[in-house]
Design a protein around this motif. Sequence first.
Motif, PDB file in Angstrom:
ATOM      1  N   VAL A 243       0.838  -1.205   0.000  1.00  3.12           N
ATOM      2  CA  VAL A 243       0.000   0.000   0.000  1.00  3.12           C
ATOM      3  C   VAL A 243       0.870   1.251   0.000  1.00  3.12           C
ATOM      4  O   VAL A 243       0.593   2.230  -0.719  1.00  3.12           O
ATOM      5  CB  VAL A 243      -0.947  -0.013   1.213  1.00  3.12           C
ATOM      6  CG1 VAL A 243      -1.608   1.349   1.398  1.00  3.12           C
ATOM      7  CG2 VAL A 243      -2.010  -1.083   1.035  1.00  3.12           C
TER       8      VAL A 243
ATOM      9  N   LEU B 188       0.510   2.929  -3.558  1.00  3.30           N
ATOM     10  CA  LEU B 188      -0.558   3.928  -3.448  1.00  3.30           C
ATOM     11  C   LEU B 188      -0.091   5.227  -2.814  1.00  3.30           C
ATOM     12  O   LEU B 188      -0.345   6.307  -3.365  1.00  3.30           O
ATOM     13  CB  LEU B 188      -1.729   3.351  -2.645  1.00  3.30           C
ATOM     14  CG  LEU B 188      -2.446   2.144  -3.243  1.00  3.30           C
ATOM     15  CD1 LEU B 188      -3.588   1.710  -2.339  1.00  3.30           C
ATOM     16  CD2 LEU B 188      -2.952   2.440  -4.645  1.00  3.30           C
TER      17      LEU B 188
ATOM     18  N   SER C 143      -0.206   7.760  -8.271  1.00 10.59           N
ATOM     19  CA  SER C 143      -1.394   7.181  -7.659  1.00 10.59           C
ATOM     20  C   SER C 143      -2.387   8.274  -7.276  1.00 10.59           C
ATOM     21  O   SER C 143      -1.994   9.352  -6.828  1.00 10.59           O
ATOM     22  CB  SER C 143      -1.005   6.384  -6.414  1.00 10.59           C
ATOM     23  OG  SER C 143      -2.145   6.026  -5.656  1.00 10.59           O
TER      24      SER C 143
ATOM     25  N   PHE D  27      -4.117   8.250  -4.752  1.00 13.56           N
ATOM     26  CA  PHE D  27      -4.114   8.310  -3.289  1.00 13.56           C
ATOM     27  C   PHE D  27      -2.743   8.673  -2.736  1.00 13.56           C
ATOM     28  O   PHE D  27      -2.447   8.381  -1.569  1.00 13.56           O
ATOM     29  CB  PHE D  27      -4.570   6.974  -2.702  1.00 13.56           C
ATOM     30  CG  PHE D  27      -5.919   6.528  -3.161  1.00 13.56           C
ATOM     31  CD1 PHE D  27      -7.051   7.271  -2.854  1.00 13.56           C
ATOM     32  CD2 PHE D  27      -6.061   5.381  -3.934  1.00 13.56           C
ATOM     33  CE1 PHE D  27      -8.302   6.864  -3.280  1.00 13.56           C
ATOM     34  CE2 PHE D  27      -7.309   4.967  -4.365  1.00 13.56           C
ATOM     35  CZ  PHE D  27      -8.436   5.706  -4.045  1.00 13.56           C
TER      36      PHE D  27
ATOM     37  N   PHE E  29      -7.361   7.017   0.971  1.00 21.89           N
ATOM     38  CA  PHE E  29      -8.451   6.180   0.445  1.00 21.89           C
ATOM     39  C   PHE E  29      -9.520   5.900   1.492  1.00 21.89           C
ATOM     40  O   PHE E  29     -10.549   5.309   1.176  1.00 21.89           O
ATOM     41  CB  PHE E  29      -7.900   4.865  -0.120  1.00 21.89           C
ATOM     42  CG  PHE E  29      -6.894   4.191   0.754  1.00 21.89           C
ATOM     43  CD1 PHE E  29      -7.289   3.409   1.827  1.00 21.89           C
ATOM     44  CD2 PHE E  29      -5.541   4.330   0.501  1.00 21.89           C
ATOM     45  CE1 PHE E  29      -6.360   2.782   2.642  1.00 21.89           C
ATOM     46  CE2 PHE E  29      -4.598   3.699   1.310  1.00 21.89           C
ATOM     47  CZ  PHE E  29      -5.006   2.929   2.379  1.00 21.89           C
TER      48      PHE E  29
ATOM     49  N   ASN F 165     -13.461   1.579  -1.813  1.00 19.90           N
ATOM     50  CA  ASN F 165     -12.008   1.417  -1.717  1.00 19.90           C
ATOM     51  C   ASN F 165     -11.642   0.300  -0.740  1.00 19.90           C
ATOM     52  O   ASN F 165     -10.728  -0.499  -0.997  1.00 19.90           O
ATOM     53  CB  ASN F 165     -11.357   2.726  -1.266  1.00 19.90           C
ATOM     54  CG  ASN F 165     -11.518   3.841  -2.277  1.00 19.90           C
ATOM     55  OD1 ASN F 165     -11.667   3.592  -3.478  1.00 19.90           O
ATOM     56  ND2 ASN F 165     -11.495   5.081  -1.801  1.00 19.90           N
TER      57      ASN F 165
END
Length: 250
Positions: free
Chosen positions: A116, A120, A126, A128, A206, A220
């Motif tokens: 993550v 992300l 990304s 996020f 997210f 999400n």
Amino acid sequence: MTASIPRDIPDLPAVPGPPKLLPSPVPATAVVTPVRRPLVAAFRLVAAALALTGVTAQLLLGGPVTRTLSHFTVQSSILLALVMLASARRAWSARRPLPGALTGAALLYVTAASLVHHLLLANAASPFAAPDSTGAGGWHTVAAHLLNTAVPVAAALDWLLLSTPGRLHLRQAAAWILYPLAYLAFSLARGELLLPGTEGHYLYPFLDVDQHGYKGVLGNALLLGLALYALGVLLVALDHIRPNPLRRRW
């Protein structure tokens, strides 16, 4: 007087099939000589030290303690450190290893947190991407790499090179999702209880209800949950096909 011995002894009845062996109440580990593994214990102590160092750095640099401890990455790293310390003690004292469900969960959580972070949060492309993950420098970068790179790599190496395969089971993959679900509920409740405008109202972009709404956040969370379950299933599958790196079982 003594009775006379008969000349003909009657035939004994035939045994119906081979005799069945009863299960032994003695476990197999009781007949296998315990083996101390000091090098394994030392490696796990190093892995625990990496995790605790990263957590300490985050506590010193990440603002309020309660906010820092609320991050999934920090919590999973603390769990891994405890598991590594307990596993090191068992390797040193030649005791049986911790249950595979526990060690597998610790590995899964730090691996998921690492993915993550890198895919992300620290990825500028990304949607996020978090500013404190992509633009931070200095000791913040060191602490982030300790928790999101060094610790997961150490946990993966311990699993691949220092543990017996075939100890994970598919049913455990579903149980491993319970903690992320509880964390989702905690994160949303925390965001609702904090005053508007509080820094770090929502810990991850997210999961930001103010920006995405509950529908978007739950969407999400569903995608991340499915990805986490798939990662757990992959972990179980790899555990059953990887070779045994240890000549002698625990």
